[in-house]
Design a protein around this motif. Structure first.
Motif, mmCIF file in Angstrom:
data_model
loop_
_atom_site.group_PDB
_atom_site.id
_atom_site.type_symbol
_atom_site.label_atom_id
_atom_site.label_comp_id
_atom_site.label_asym_id
_atom_site.label_seq_id
_atom_site.Cartn_x
_atom_site.Cartn_y
_atom_site.Cartn_z
ATOM 1 N N SER A 1 0.719 -1.460 -0.087
ATOM 2 C CA SER A 1 0.380 0.429 -0.561
ATOM 3 C C SER A 1 0.887 1.242 -0.018
ATOM 4 O O SER A 1 2.061 1.009 0.699
ATOM 5 C CB SER A 1 -0.635 0.452 1.086
ATOM 6 O OG SER A 1 -1.877 -0.969 1.364
ATOM 7 N N VAL A 2 0.092 2.010 -0.565
ATOM 8 C CA VAL A 2 0.848 3.542 -0.806
ATOM 9 C C VAL A 2 0.234 4.259 0.626
ATOM 10 O O VAL A 2 -0.903 4.645 0.341
ATOM 11 C CB VAL A 2 0.891 4.185 -2.222
ATOM 12 C CG1 VAL A 2 1.615 5.755 -2.094
ATOM 13 C CG2 VAL A 2 1.691 3.422 -2.925
ATOM 14 N N VAL A 3 1.257 4.733 1.221
ATOM 15 C CA VAL A 3 0.212 6.271 2.401
ATOM 16 C C VAL A 3 0.957 7.560 2.134
ATOM 17 O O VAL A 3 2.493 7.852 1.845
ATOM 18 C CB VAL A 3 1.154 4.709 3.683
ATOM 19 C CG1 VAL A 3 0.757 3.845 3.881
ATOM 20 C CG2 VAL A 3 2.641 4.833 3.515
ATOM 21 N N ALA A 4 0.590 8.245 3.572
ATOM 22 C CA ALA A 4 0.829 8.989 3.187
ATOM 23 C C ALA A 4 0.769 9.512 4.977
ATOM 24 O O ALA A 4 0.531 8.924 5.682
ATOM 25 C CB ALA A 4 -0.293 9.997 3.091
ATOM 26 N N PRO A 5 1.330 10.824 5.160
ATOM 27 C CA PRO A 5 1.653 11.032 6.791
ATOM 28 C C PRO A 5 0.146 11.270 7.471
ATOM 29 O O PRO A 5 -0.826 11.654 6.673
ATOM 30 C CB PRO A 5 2.091 12.162 7.001
ATOM 31 C CG PRO A 5 2.974 12.220 5.474
ATOM 32 C CD PRO A 5 2.184 11.716 4.393
ATOM 33 N N GLY A 6 0.805 10.721 8.210
ATOM 34 C CA GLY A 6 -0.725 10.692 9.301
ATOM 35 C C GLY A 6 -1.952 9.177 9.094
ATOM 36 O O GLY A 6 -2.495 9.513 10.040
ATOM 37 N N ASP A 7 -1.518 8.327 7.620
ATOM 38 C CA ASP A 7 -2.255 7.144 7.484
ATOM 39 C C ASP A 7 -2.299 6.053 8.667
ATOM 40 O O ASP A 7 -0.949 6.364 8.923
ATOM 41 C CB ASP A 7 -1.914 6.754 6.626
ATOM 42 C CG ASP A 7 -2.477 7.456 5.114
ATOM 43 O OD1 ASP A 7 -2.924 8.499 5.643
ATOM 44 O OD2 ASP A 7 -2.557 7.494 3.616
ATOM 45 N N THR A 8 -3.283 5.618 9.521
ATOM 46 C CA THR A 8 -3.119 4.416 9.829
ATOM 47 C C THR A 8 -3.203 3.072 9.077
ATOM 48 O O THR A 8 -3.515 1.982 8.370
ATOM 49 C CB THR A 8 -4.429 4.212 10.691
ATOM 50 O OG1 THR A 8 -4.688 5.414 11.877
ATOM 51 C CG2 THR A 8 -4.518 3.268 12.037
ATOM 52 N N ILE A 9 -2.011 2.283 9.969
ATOM 53 C CA ILE A 9 -1.708 1.678 8.491
ATOM 54 C C ILE A 9 -2.281 -0.018 9.328
ATOM 55 O O ILE A 9 -3.165 -0.601 8.874
ATOM 56 C CB ILE A 9 -0.151 1.010 8.935
ATOM 57 C CG1 ILE A 9 0.277 2.575 8.299
ATOM 58 C CG2 ILE A 9 0.003 -0.047 8.149
ATOM 59 C CD1 ILE A 9 2.163 2.076 8.008
ATOM 60 N N ALA A 10 -2.022 0.431 10.658
ATOM 61 C CA ALA A 10 -2.545 -1.869 11.724
ATOM 62 C C ALA A 10 -3.152 -0.959 12.688
ATOM 63 O O ALA A 10 -2.448 0.562 13.646
ATOM 64 C CB ALA A 10 -1.503 -1.994 11.406
ATOM 65 N N THR A 11 -3.875 -1.203 13.844
ATOM 66 C CA THR A 11 -4.323 -1.161 14.964
ATOM 67 C C THR A 11 -3.638 -2.216 15.636
ATOM 68 O O THR A 11 -3.832 -3.537 15.903
ATOM 69 C CB THR A 11 -5.610 -0.528 15.147
ATOM 70 O OG1 THR A 11 -6.876 -1.712 15.330
ATOM 71 C CG2 THR A 11 -6.167 0.058 14.698
ATOM 72 N N ILE A 12 -2.770 -2.059 16.915
ATOM 73 C CA ILE A 12 -2.910 -3.292 17.608
ATOM 74 C C ILE A 12 -3.022 -3.127 19.200
ATOM 75 O O ILE A 12 -3.009 -2.594 19.959
ATOM 76 C CB ILE A 12 -1.135 -3.707 17.704
ATOM 77 C CG1 ILE A 12 -0.565 -2.872 16.597
ATOM 78 C CG2 ILE A 12 -0.669 -4.323 18.616
ATOM 79 C CD1 ILE A 12 0.612 -2.642 16.235
ATOM 80 N N SER A 13 -3.857 -4.210 19.843
ATOM 81 C CA SER A 13 -4.495 -4.439 21.094
ATOM 82 C C SER A 13 -4.853 -5.350 21.893
ATOM 83 O O SER A 13 -3.432 -6.293 21.164
ATOM 84 C CB SER A 13 -5.886 -4.450 20.871
ATOM 85 O OG SER A 13 -6.060 -5.041 20.424
ATOM 86 N N GLY A 14 -3.944 -4.859 23.032
ATOM 87 C CA GLY A 14 -3.568 -6.915 24.122
ATOM 88 C C GLY A 14 -2.997 -6.164 25.231
ATOM 89 O O GLY A 14 -3.285 -4.676 25.866
ATOM 90 N N PRO A 15 -2.054 -6.770 26.059
ATOM 91 C CA PRO A 15 -1.468 -6.304 27.067
ATOM 92 C C PRO A 15 -0.700 -5.953 26.753
ATOM 93 O O PRO A 15 0.766 -5.768 25.636
ATOM 94 C CB PRO A 15 -0.435 -7.971 27.281
ATOM 95 C CG PRO A 15 -1.479 -8.957 27.045
ATOM 96 C CD PRO A 15 -2.336 -8.238 25.704
ATOM 97 N N ALA A 16 -0.378 -4.315 27.991
ATOM 98 C CA ALA A 16 0.358 -3.487 27.419
ATOM 99 C C ALA A 16 1.727 -3.496 26.874
ATOM 100 O O ALA A 16 2.684 -2.948 26.266
ATOM 101 C CB ALA A 16 0.085 -2.561 28.117
ATOM 102 N N ARG A 17 1.768 -4.321 28.353
ATOM 103 C CA ARG A 17 3.696 -4.659 28.554
ATOM 104 C C ARG A 17 4.291 -5.260 27.118
ATOM 105 O O ARG A 17 5.078 -4.903 26.526
ATOM 106 C CB ARG A 17 4.001 -5.987 29.571
ATOM 107 C CG ARG A 17 3.799 -5.043 30.875
ATOM 108 C CD ARG A 17 4.115 -6.318 31.707
ATOM 109 N NE ARG A 17 4.321 -5.552 33.351
ATOM 110 C CZ ARG A 17 4.085 -6.327 34.446
ATOM 111 N NH1 ARG A 17 4.790 -7.629 34.200
ATOM 112 N NH2 ARG A 17 4.657 -5.685 35.914
#
Length: 282
Positions: free
Chosen positions: A80-96
């Motif tokens: 994918s072509v991205v620009a500044p500010g684009d969200t590429i992925a979200t990651i969730s789970g244990p903060a550590r």
């Protein structure tokens, strides 16, 4: 061109080794001291520069080796072509786990996205011609499969992966063998019928000699634009033509216009700048 995913067998050991290097003997003492074990978090991988993404599954592997409970939702897949500010992925789970795996994941993702971005700059430069951008063996030791994948993500193609998958007779081989003729003859006598033979030439006279002996491809090294045009005419489709030397986004269009089949560039893997990608709190 379909971008086939990398097998985890190729990158999991590399990611594991990188995590071990970072965690050392005592682990992430900063995160373990500050963040409660039960705390969760959601973070976003965001582009801070224009570029092309590569290496998301490698980044996912880094987080999940720290904790299998980590989940990644990809919004902008590899290629994918991205620009500044684009969200590429979200990651969730244990903060550590997110904080401990962050640097290793970003090291791989930013590096591979930089290779993809550099490749794409050349692909765009030769658009509309027959020329295809290919990489070389000038890769980071241990990361060849990953960096060559990133080249594909950027729209390029791969040259040989190692010394064992094709014959490339270079100038030093020719010097040691005593000439192009002996070098080609010995190569043909040594390899099987499925192995391609390419010869590097610096002059049109060398090209003429190589063509007379029957080869599969010819590497036209550091030739002038006029010599490249003449070389393509001499080959006349009897072999694949590859141009190399001083290839940049500025010089690539003229090189491609000579009619060569391939343009190889080592810098897209050995000297490309990492793409700036951050991991931000949502």
């Amino acid at each position: 061109m379909t971008l086939n995913p990398l097998s985890p067998l190729l990158y999991e050991p590399l990611v594991r080794m990188a995590l071990l290097e970072d965690l050392g003997r005592a682990g992430d003492i900063t995160t373990d001291a500050i963040v409660p074990a039960e705390q969760g978090a959601s973070l976003g991988l965001r582009a801070r520069q224009h570029g092309v993404i590569a290496g998301l599954e490698v980044a996912r592997c880094a987080f999940q080796l720290v904790s299998p409970a980590v989940r990644m939702e990809i919004e902008r897949p590899d290629g994918s072509v991205v620009a500044p500010g684009d969200t590429i992925a979200t990651i969730s789970g244990p903060a550590r786990a997110l904080l401990t795996g962050e640097r290793t994941a970003l090291n791989f993702l930013c590096r591979l996205s930089g290779v993809a971005t550099a490749t794409a700059s050349l692909v765009v430069a030769v658009k509309g011609t027959r020329a295809q951008i290919v990489c070389t063996r000038k890769t980071t030791p241990g990361l060849r499969a990953l960096e060559k994948y990133a080249v594909r993500a950027g729209g390029g193609a791969n040259h040989r992966f190692g010394l064992d998958d094709a014959v490339l007779i270079k100038d030093n081989h020719i010097a040691v063998a005593g000439g192009i003729g002996p070098a080609i003859a010995r190569a043909k006598a040594h390899v099987g019928h499925l192995v391609k033979i390419e010869v590097e030439v610096d002059t049109l006279a060398q090209l003429e000699e190589a063509l007379a002996l029957g080869i599969d491809a010819v590497l036209l090294d550091n030739m002038t634009i006029e010599d490249l045009r003449q070389a393509v005419a001499m080959v006349g489709g009897k072999a694949i033509t590859e141009a190399s030397g001083r290839v940049t986004a500025a010089t690539a269009p003229a090189i491609a216009a000579t009619g060569v089949d391939l343009i190889s560039a080592g810098w897209i893997t050995h000297s490309s700048a990492a793409l700036d990608i951050g991991l931000d709190h949502l």
